[in-house]
Design a protein around this motif. Structure first.
Motif, PDB file in Angstrom:
ATOM      1  N   ASN A 295       8.349  30.438 -48.910  1.00 42.99           N
ATOM      2  CA  ASN A 295       8.806  29.757 -47.841  1.00 42.99           C
ATOM      3  C   ASN A 295       8.942  28.552 -47.642  1.00 42.99           C
ATOM      4  O   ASN A 295       8.855  27.819 -46.549  1.00 42.99           O
ATOM      5  CB  ASN A 295       7.701  30.491 -46.653  1.00 42.99           C
ATOM      6  N   MET A 296       9.004  27.845 -48.908  1.00 46.45           N
ATOM      7  CA  MET A 296       9.319  26.320 -48.805  1.00 46.45           C
ATOM      8  C   MET A 296      10.443  25.731 -49.528  1.00 46.45           C
ATOM      9  O   MET A 296      10.725  26.455 -50.493  1.00 46.45           O
ATOM     10  CB  MET A 296       7.972  25.596 -49.583  1.00 46.45           C
ATOM     11  N   HIS A 297      11.154  24.983 -49.066  1.00 47.00           N
ATOM     12  CA  HIS A 297      12.492  24.406 -49.660  1.00 47.00           C
ATOM     13  C   HIS A 297      12.186  23.353 -50.567  1.00 47.00           C
ATOM     14  O   HIS A 297      13.003  23.097 -51.548  1.00 47.00           O
ATOM     15  CB  HIS A 297      13.534  23.998 -48.642  1.00 47.00           C
ATOM     16  N   ASN A 298      11.162  22.651 -50.290  1.00 44.10           N
ATOM     17  CA  ASN A 298      10.554  21.580 -51.394  1.00 44.10           C
ATOM     18  C   ASN A 298       9.127  21.243 -51.073  1.00 44.10           C
ATOM     19  O   ASN A 298       8.574  21.800 -50.171  1.00 44.10           O
ATOM     20  CB  ASN A 298      11.769  20.319 -51.035  1.00 44.10           C
ATOM     21  N   GLU A 299       8.653  20.163 -51.704  1.00 40.27           N
ATOM     22  CA  GLU A 299       7.214  19.809 -51.440  1.00 40.27           C
ATOM     23  C   GLU A 299       6.636  19.394 -50.313  1.00 40.27           C
ATOM     24  O   GLU A 299       5.423  19.122 -49.737  1.00 40.27           O
ATOM     25  CB  GLU A 299       6.863  18.833 -52.535  1.00 40.27           C
ATOM     26  N   SER A 300       7.770  18.909 -49.324  1.00 38.52           N
ATOM     27  CA  SER A 300       7.391  18.384 -48.230  1.00 38.52           C
ATOM     28  C   SER A 300       7.013  19.342 -47.110  1.00 38.52           C
ATOM     29  O   SER A 300       7.565  20.328 -46.890  1.00 38.52           O
ATOM     30  CB  SER A 300       8.725  17.696 -47.376  1.00 38.52           C
ATOM     31  N   PRO A 301       6.075  19.276 -46.234  1.00 34.63           N
ATOM     32  CA  PRO A 301       5.497  20.217 -45.438  1.00 34.63           C
ATOM     33  C   PRO A 301       6.354  20.535 -44.283  1.00 34.63           C
ATOM     34  O   PRO A 301       6.992  19.632 -43.824  1.00 34.63           O
ATOM     35  CB  PRO A 301       3.907  19.685 -44.895  1.00 34.63           C
TER      36      PRO A 301
END
Length: 219
Positions: free
Chosen positions: A157-163
Protein backbone atom coordinates in the motif's frame (compact mmCIF):
# COMPACT_ATOMS: atom_id res chain seq x y z
CA UNK A 1 -19.54 23.74 -9.35
CA UNK A 2 -16.27 22.80 -7.64
CA UNK A 3 -15.36 19.13 -7.89
CA UNK A 4 -13.59 18.84 -4.56
CA UNK A 5 -13.91 20.11 -1.01
CA UNK A 6 -11.25 18.32 1.01
CA UNK A 7 -9.21 18.79 4.16
CA UNK A 8 -5.79 17.16 4.39
CA UNK A 9 -4.05 15.84 7.49
CA UNK A 10 -0.30 15.27 7.50
CA UNK A 11 0.46 11.83 8.90
CA UNK A 12 3.85 10.30 9.50
CA UNK A 13 3.04 6.62 9.14
CA UNK A 14 6.07 5.02 7.58
CA UNK A 15 6.99 1.47 6.54
CA UNK A 16 5.75 -1.26 8.94
CA UNK A 17 3.85 1.26 11.09
CA UNK A 18 0.37 0.27 12.28
CA UNK A 19 -1.96 3.24 12.72
CA UNK A 20 -5.60 3.76 13.68
CA UNK A 21 -7.97 6.47 12.44
CA UNK A 22 -11.69 7.07 12.85
CA UNK A 23 -14.32 9.58 11.83
CA UNK A 24 -18.09 9.86 11.49
CA UNK A 25 -19.95 10.98 8.38
CA UNK A 26 -23.54 11.54 7.29
CA UNK A 27 -25.03 11.74 3.80
CA UNK A 28 -28.09 14.03 3.91
CA UNK A 29 -31.23 12.87 2.15
CA UNK A 30 -31.05 15.74 -0.36
CA UNK A 31 -27.80 14.49 -1.92
CA UNK A 32 -28.51 13.51 -5.53
CA UNK A 33 -26.39 12.63 -8.56
CA UNK A 34 -27.07 13.90 -12.08
CA UNK A 35 -28.51 11.32 -14.43
CA UNK A 36 -25.18 11.40 -16.32
CA UNK A 37 -23.31 10.72 -13.07
CA UNK A 38 -25.40 7.85 -11.72
CA UNK A 39 -23.06 4.94 -11.06
CA UNK A 40 -20.07 7.22 -10.66
CA UNK A 41 -18.36 7.71 -7.30
CA UNK A 42 -17.90 10.59 -4.89
CA UNK A 43 -14.84 10.22 -2.67
CA UNK A 44 -15.43 10.35 1.08
CA UNK A 45 -11.79 9.98 2.19
CA UNK A 46 -8.42 8.82 0.92
CA UNK A 47 -4.81 8.16 1.86
CA UNK A 48 -2.61 9.54 -0.90
CA UNK A 49 1.10 9.08 -1.56
CA UNK A 50 3.65 11.90 -1.81
CA UNK A 51 6.89 12.35 -3.76
CA UNK A 52 9.73 10.06 -2.75
CA UNK A 53 12.27 11.51 -0.29
CA UNK A 54 14.42 14.09 -2.05
CA UNK A 55 12.00 14.36 -5.00
CA UNK A 56 9.40 16.99 -5.85
CA UNK A 57 5.91 16.91 -7.27
CA UNK A 58 7.22 17.39 -10.82
CA UNK A 59 9.06 14.06 -10.68
CA UNK A 60 6.11 12.47 -8.92
CA UNK A 61 3.70 13.48 -11.67
CA UNK A 62 6.10 12.29 -14.35
CA UNK A 63 6.65 8.81 -12.95
CA UNK A 64 3.35 8.32 -11.12
CA UNK A 65 1.02 9.76 -13.76
CA UNK A 66 -2.66 9.09 -13.04
CA UNK A 67 -1.78 7.40 -9.79
CA UNK A 68 -4.56 6.53 -7.40
CA UNK A 69 -4.58 6.70 -3.60
CA UNK A 70 -3.50 3.68 -1.59
CA UNK A 71 -6.80 3.66 0.29
CA UNK A 72 -10.01 5.32 -0.86
CA UNK A 73 -13.60 5.26 0.41
CA UNK A 74 -16.34 6.23 -2.06
CA UNK A 75 -20.08 6.88 -2.13
CA UNK A 76 -22.12 5.78 -5.15
CA UNK A 77 -25.71 5.25 -6.31
CA UNK A 78 -27.40 4.05 -9.48
CA UNK A 79 -30.84 5.48 -8.77
CA UNK A 80 -30.58 8.22 -6.09
CA UNK A 81 -32.47 5.93 -3.73
CA UNK A 82 -30.01 3.19 -2.79
CA UNK A 83 -26.58 4.40 -1.68
CA UNK A 84 -23.45 2.31 -1.29
CA UNK A 85 -20.06 2.72 0.33
CA UNK A 86 -17.14 1.30 -1.64
CA UNK A 87 -13.59 0.66 -0.38
CA UNK A 88 -10.55 0.38 -2.66
CA UNK A 89 -7.07 -0.58 -1.53
CA UNK A 90 -3.58 -1.18 -2.92
CA UNK A 91 -1.37 0.38 -5.58
CA UNK A 92 -2.29 1.62 -9.02
CA UNK A 93 -0.17 -0.70 -11.19
CA UNK A 94 0.66 1.88 -13.88
CA UNK A 95 3.39 0.91 -16.33
CA UNK A 96 5.88 3.51 -15.05
CA UNK A 97 5.57 2.22 -11.50
CA UNK A 98 8.23 -0.33 -10.58
CA UNK A 99 5.65 -2.38 -8.66
CA UNK A 100 3.22 -2.34 -11.58
CA UNK A 101 1.92 -5.85 -10.86
CA UNK A 102 0.46 -4.76 -7.54
CA UNK A 103 -3.18 -3.95 -8.17
CA UNK A 104 -5.62 -1.42 -6.78
CA UNK A 105 -8.59 -3.58 -5.80
CA UNK A 106 -12.18 -3.15 -4.69
CA UNK A 107 -12.30 -4.70 -1.21
CA UNK A 108 -15.96 -4.32 -0.29
CA UNK A 109 -19.23 -2.62 -1.24
CA UNK A 110 -21.97 -2.16 1.37
CA UNK A 111 -25.31 -0.40 1.32
CA UNK A 112 -25.74 2.49 3.77
CA UNK A 113 -28.63 4.53 5.10
CA UNK A 114 -28.76 8.19 4.18
CA UNK A 115 -29.47 10.92 6.75
CA UNK A 116 -27.80 8.73 9.40
CA UNK A 117 -24.39 9.06 11.02
CA UNK A 118 -21.95 6.27 10.17
CA UNK A 119 -18.86 5.68 12.32
CA UNK A 120 -15.80 4.48 10.42
CA UNK A 121 -12.68 3.05 12.04
CA UNK A 122 -9.51 2.07 10.15
CA UNK A 123 -6.49 -0.01 11.11
CA UNK A 124 -3.69 0.21 8.53
CA UNK A 125 -0.23 -1.32 8.35
CA UNK A 126 1.96 0.37 5.74
CA UNK A 127 4.25 -1.83 3.67
CA UNK A 128 5.74 -2.47 0.22
CA UNK A 129 4.86 -6.17 0.59
CA UNK A 130 1.94 -8.40 1.47
CA UNK A 131 2.66 -7.66 5.12
CA UNK A 132 0.65 -4.48 4.57
CA UNK A 133 -3.06 -4.54 5.30
CA UNK A 134 -6.21 -2.59 6.03
CA UNK A 135 -9.09 -3.47 8.35
CA UNK A 136 -12.21 -1.30 8.57
CA UNK A 137 -15.23 -1.19 10.86
CA UNK A 138 -18.50 0.65 10.24
CA UNK A 139 -20.75 1.36 13.22
CA UNK A 140 -18.60 -0.93 15.36
CA UNK A 141 -19.06 -3.92 13.01
CA UNK A 142 -16.51 -5.35 10.53
CA UNK A 143 -16.67 -3.60 7.14
CA UNK A 144 -13.81 -5.45 5.46
CA UNK A 145 -14.86 -9.03 4.66
CA UNK A 146 -13.68 -12.15 6.43
CA UNK A 147 -10.94 -13.80 4.35
CA UNK A 148 -10.99 -17.22 6.00
CA UNK A 149 -8.56 -16.22 8.74
CA UNK A 150 -9.33 -12.61 9.73
CA UNK A 151 -10.98 -9.43 8.43
CA UNK A 152 -7.86 -7.79 7.05
CA UNK A 153 -7.29 -7.11 3.35
CA UNK A 154 -3.59 -7.75 2.74
CA UNK A 155 -1.25 -6.29 0.14
CA UNK A 156 1.28 -3.52 -0.61
CA UNK A 157 0.00 0.00 0.00
CA UNK A 158 3.00 2.35 -0.42
CA UNK A 159 4.30 3.88 -3.64
CA UNK A 160 7.57 5.01 -2.04
CA UNK A 161 9.13 5.58 1.37
CA UNK A 162 7.29 8.86 1.99
CA UNK A 163 4.33 8.49 4.38
CA UNK A 164 0.89 8.89 2.83
CA UNK A 165 -1.27 11.83 3.83
CA UNK A 166 -4.98 11.64 4.71
CA UNK A 167 -7.72 13.67 3.05
CA UNK A 168 -11.43 13.69 3.85
CA UNK A 169 -14.26 15.50 2.13
CA UNK A 170 -15.88 15.24 -1.27
CA UNK A 171 -13.94 14.69 -4.47
CA UNK A 172 -16.38 14.14 -7.32
CA UNK A 173 -16.78 14.40 -11.08
CA UNK A 174 -16.65 18.03 -12.17
CA UNK A 175 -19.71 17.86 -14.47
CA UNK A 176 -22.33 17.03 -11.79
CA UNK A 177 -24.52 20.15 -11.57
CA UNK A 178 -26.17 19.31 -8.23
CA UNK A 179 -25.17 20.85 -4.93
CA UNK A 180 -23.92 18.06 -2.68
CA UNK A 181 -23.10 17.94 1.01
CA UNK A 182 -21.54 15.31 3.25
CA UNK A 183 -21.10 15.97 6.98
CA UNK A 184 -18.07 14.90 9.03
CA UNK A 185 -17.36 14.72 12.76
CA UNK A 186 -15.21 12.99 15.41
CA UNK A 187 -11.94 12.70 13.47
CA UNK A 188 -9.41 10.82 15.62
CA UNK A 189 -5.90 9.52 14.91
CA UNK A 190 -3.98 7.24 17.26
CA UNK A 191 -1.91 4.14 17.90
CA UNK A 192 -4.66 1.87 19.26
CA UNK A 193 -8.38 1.14 19.13
CA UNK A 194 -8.75 2.73 22.55
CA UNK A 195 -7.44 6.07 21.25
CA UNK A 196 -9.77 6.35 18.28
CA UNK A 197 -12.97 4.48 19.21
CA UNK A 198 -16.04 6.55 20.10
CA UNK A 199 -17.70 3.48 21.66
CA UNK A 200 -17.40 2.32 25.24
CA UNK A 201 -16.87 -1.22 24.01
CA UNK A 202 -14.24 -1.86 21.38
CA UNK A 203 -15.42 -3.08 17.97
CA UNK A 204 -15.74 -6.73 17.24
CA UNK A 205 -12.29 -7.98 16.49
CA UNK A 206 -11.40 -10.33 13.71
CA UNK A 207 -13.10 -13.66 13.89
CA UNK A 208 -11.07 -15.93 16.10
CA UNK A 209 -8.10 -17.32 14.23
CA UNK A 210 -8.05 -21.07 14.49
CA UNK A 211 -4.70 -22.61 15.23
CA UNK A 212 -3.41 -24.79 12.46
CA UNK A 213 -1.56 -27.93 13.34
CA UNK A 214 0.63 -29.46 10.65
CA UNK A 215 1.55 -33.11 10.83
CA UNK A 216 5.05 -33.88 9.64
CA UNK A 217 4.92 -37.17 7.78
CA UNK A 218 8.58 -38.07 7.77
CA UNK A 219 11.08 -39.89 9.91
Amino acid sequence: MPKRSEYSVKLYDSINYIKFLSFSFKVPNNLKFDEENLGRETMICQWHSKPAPGKGWRAYKKYMKYNRPSVALYLTTNNNQDYYLLLRYGNNGKSQFEKKDYKWSTITVQKIEIDKWHDMMFEIKWSFTNAGYIAVWMNNEPFTPFNGMDNRAYGPNMHNESPAYFKFGQYRYWDDSNDQEVYFDELRVGNSFEEVSIYENLPKMFQEIKELYFIKNHK
